[in-house]
Design an enzyme around this catalytic site. Structure first.
Site, mmCIF file in Angstrom:
data_model
loop_
_atom_site.group_PDB
_atom_site.id
_atom_site.type_symbol
_atom_site.label_atom_id
_atom_site.label_comp_id
_atom_site.label_asym_id
_atom_site.label_seq_id
_atom_site.Cartn_x
_atom_site.Cartn_y
_atom_site.Cartn_z
ATOM 1 N N HIS A 127 5.720 -51.683 16.164
ATOM 2 C CA HIS A 127 6.959 -51.131 16.716
ATOM 3 C C HIS A 127 7.953 -50.734 15.636
ATOM 4 C CE1 HIS A 127 5.293 -52.591 20.536
ATOM 5 N NE2 HIS A 127 5.885 -51.502 20.978
ATOM 6 N N ARG B 237 11.527 -47.865 26.376
ATOM 7 C CA ARG B 237 11.212 -49.255 25.988
ATOM 8 C C ARG B 237 12.486 -50.097 26.071
ATOM 9 N NH1 ARG B 237 7.602 -46.454 22.011
ATOM 10 N NH2 ARG B 237 5.523 -47.321 22.258
ATOM 11 N N ARG C 161 10.564 -48.671 31.655
ATOM 12 C CA ARG C 161 9.566 -49.740 31.606
ATOM 13 C C ARG C 161 10.299 -51.064 31.628
ATOM 14 N NH1 ARG C 161 5.624 -50.479 26.591
ATOM 15 N NH2 ARG C 161 7.501 -51.118 25.501
ATOM 16 N N GLU D 265 -3.050 -50.723 30.048
ATOM 17 C CA GLU D 265 -3.194 -50.948 28.613
ATOM 18 C C GLU D 265 -4.050 -52.176 28.309
ATOM 19 O OE1 GLU D 265 0.742 -51.380 26.886
ATOM 20 O OE2 GLU D 265 1.503 -52.465 28.603
ATOM 21 N N ASN E 78 -1.747 -47.762 22.652
ATOM 22 C CA ASN E 78 -1.523 -48.639 21.492
ATOM 23 C C ASN E 78 -2.136 -50.009 21.768
ATOM 24 O OD1 ASN E 78 0.004 -46.516 20.618
ATOM 25 N ND2 ASN E 78 1.958 -47.425 21.171
ATOM 26 N N ASP E 79 -1.857 -50.507 22.965
ATOM 27 C CA ASP E 79 -2.422 -51.807 23.323
ATOM 28 C C ASP E 79 -3.856 -51.695 23.816
ATOM 29 O OD1 ASP E 79 -0.500 -53.824 22.759
ATOM 30 O OD2 ASP E 79 0.775 -52.927 24.275
ATOM 31 N N ARG F 150 -3.077 -54.760 16.472
ATOM 32 C CA ARG F 150 -2.468 -53.460 16.169
ATOM 33 C C ARG F 150 -1.450 -53.481 15.037
ATOM 34 N NH1 ARG F 150 1.376 -52.090 21.393
ATOM 35 N NH2 ARG F 150 2.683 -50.884 20.003
ATOM 36 N N CYS G 39 1.259 -42.738 27.212
ATOM 37 C CA CYS G 39 2.486 -42.887 26.422
ATOM 38 C C CYS G 39 2.249 -43.636 25.118
ATOM 39 C CB CYS G 39 3.576 -43.549 27.252
ATOM 40 S SG CYS G 39 3.116 -45.166 27.850
#
Ligand code: PEP
Ligand code: MG
Length: 446
Positions: A57, A164, A200, A299, A322-323, A333, A370
């Site tokens: 992040h 986020r 989210r 995810e 990403n996840d 990650r 996303c």
């Protein structure tokens, strides 16, 4: 502790990343996502760290704030010294320490050409994200803080595909009140209306920590009490956020999305809590949008494999690659030592993507993506061909992705994704994509 004692003995004020007085490139062992958010935007002209990866992040935040950055260099803090001259090449992930005059001159020129290229791309802002044969896809943006809305508009984002919201909670010592959360959501909703804004719900945990929740340290935080799990374990925290969202829902086109869903059970539980908050609003006569769309992030592989039952509970899916990649390939990650194994084009990832997209469409709901994969122009033809309805990414990459979309036909994209699904290694799939993108738009950096 040593530094703190010295600073106090010398009677100096602590300089923080937020209070810098001159332009610097920050070199650090690691930076947290909240360090990055609080950086002085004009003074930090780049940063380089030993730790981290492209999908940590901290890196995502750097991209959002358009700060050139290279993470995961392992020993940059040992190699670079204070007052060195550095070139931070964020596009290629490299740092040059004390370059010679020729190199410096070349990079200054490259920086200028990059700005011209960016400027030209921004001219695409008002054109539709549509293929040569008329197939349209929504290009939305990911944001972390309301301030980023201006970048979304500058780059032609058609709404927010991922907000986020946990970033409002980071880097502070108390919980934001319902009103504070409401004000943030309202601001984003109003500025983007009539475009949709997908809020989210809190995705705390993993590499986004909070000190004031006093959560026990975990051995595997990405597999721990994170996101929807934390919200379902702390219902007052979750309800407060839902209250803020419902309150803001009359100011624009808001949608709700739950992160880290592992199966239909969790969505049902979250929807039940949402219903309770809606009942509370109805009883008190507080207005809210009764047709609010609710979606699930897909995810976790278990969610991908049971997406048909999850689809019955929601109005849309958004794929968090990403996840999804970290869980499907068992690659942390944020761990730079195994970053080479983090392969978005791994055949297993492609097959999960196909399954989720087909599952959503069969159930009659729309599906977006996303994760950072959405913002890689090299992957655009593949993602289009797989049938995604929306791509949501850091605002800065929207124009380049749009350029790719406007340069091909949906027929070509479908043919490409069909071929990609038959290949057995990420390298082969990458070569196929490079070949296509290189031919249609040679100026895109593959
Ligand atoms: C993802 O996992 O792909 C995603 C978009 O969410 P985050 O990066 O915040 O985990
Ligand atoms: Mg995620």
């Amino acid at each position: 502790m040593g530094r703190r004692v010295l600073r106090n003995l010398l009677g100096r004020e602590r300089e923080t990343l937020a209070t810098l007085e001159e332009e610097v490139i920050v070199v650090a062992h690691d930076l947290s996502p909240s360090d990055t958010v609080s950086m002085h935007r004009e003074k930090v002209i780049g940063f380089a760290t030993d730790m981290g990866t492209k999908t940590s992040h901290t890196a995502i935040m750097a991209r959002a704030l358009e700060i050139p950055a290279v993470v995961g260099l392992k020993n940059i803090t040992r190699e670079a010294q204070a007052l060195d001259t550095l070139i931070v090449n964020g596009s290629h992930g490299s740092v040059i320490i004390n370059p010679d005059r020729e190199t410096l001159k070349k990079y200054r020129k490259d920086r200028e050409s990059f700005k011209v290229f960016e400027h030209e791309l921004v001219r695409l802002r008002d054109l539709p994200a549509q293929t040569l044969d008329g197939h349209k896809v929504v290009l939305a943006a990911n944001i972390e803080i309301p301030d980023e809305v201006k970048y979304v508009k500058e780059h032609g984002g058609e709404g927010i595909g991922l907000y986020r919201t946990e970033f409002l909670h980071l880097g502070r010592s108390d919980l934001p009140s319902v009103d504070e959360q409401f004000e943030a959501y309202k601001e984003v909703a109003q500025k983007l209306a009539p475009h949709p804004v997908v809020i989210r719900t809190l995705d705390l945990g993993g590499d986004k920590f909070l000190s004031y929740l006093n959560l026990a340290p975990e051995m595997n935080p990405f597999l721990g009490l994170r996101a929807i799990r934390l919200c379902l374990a702390d219902i007052p925290l979750f309800k407060d956020q839902l209250r803020a969202i419902l309150k803001a829902s009359t100011y624009g086109n808001l949608k709700i999305m739950y992160p880290m869903i592992s199966g239909a059970e969790e969505v049902k539980e979250a929807n039940q809590i949402l219903e309770e908050v809606e009942e509370e609003f109805k009883k008190k006569g507080i207005p809210f949008n009764k047709d609010l769309e609710v979606g699930a992030m897909i995810e976790i592989p278990s969610a991908a494999l049971t997406c048909e039952s999850i689809a019955k509970e929601v109005d849309f899916f958004s794929i968090g690659t990403n996840d999804l990649i970290q869980y499907a390939l068992a690659i942390d990650r944020v761990n730079e030592n195994i970053a080479y194994l983090y392969q978005p084009l791994h055949p297993a990832v492609l097959s999960l993507l196909k399954r989720i997209i087909d599952g959503a469409h069969k159930a009659g709901i729309w599906v977006g993506i996303c994760g950072e994969m959405a913002g890689e122009p090299l992957f655009t033809p593949l993602l289009l061909g797989l049938g995604l309805d929306e791509l949501s990414m850091s605002p800065i990459v929207i124009p380049e992705v749009k350029k790719v979309i406007r340069s091909l036909t949906i027929k070509e994209a479908k043919e490409l994704s069909r071929k990609a699904l038959e290949l057995s290694t990420a390298q082969e799939i990458e070569a196929l994509l490079k070949d296509m993108v290189g031919k249609i738009i040679p100026e895109v950096d593959t």
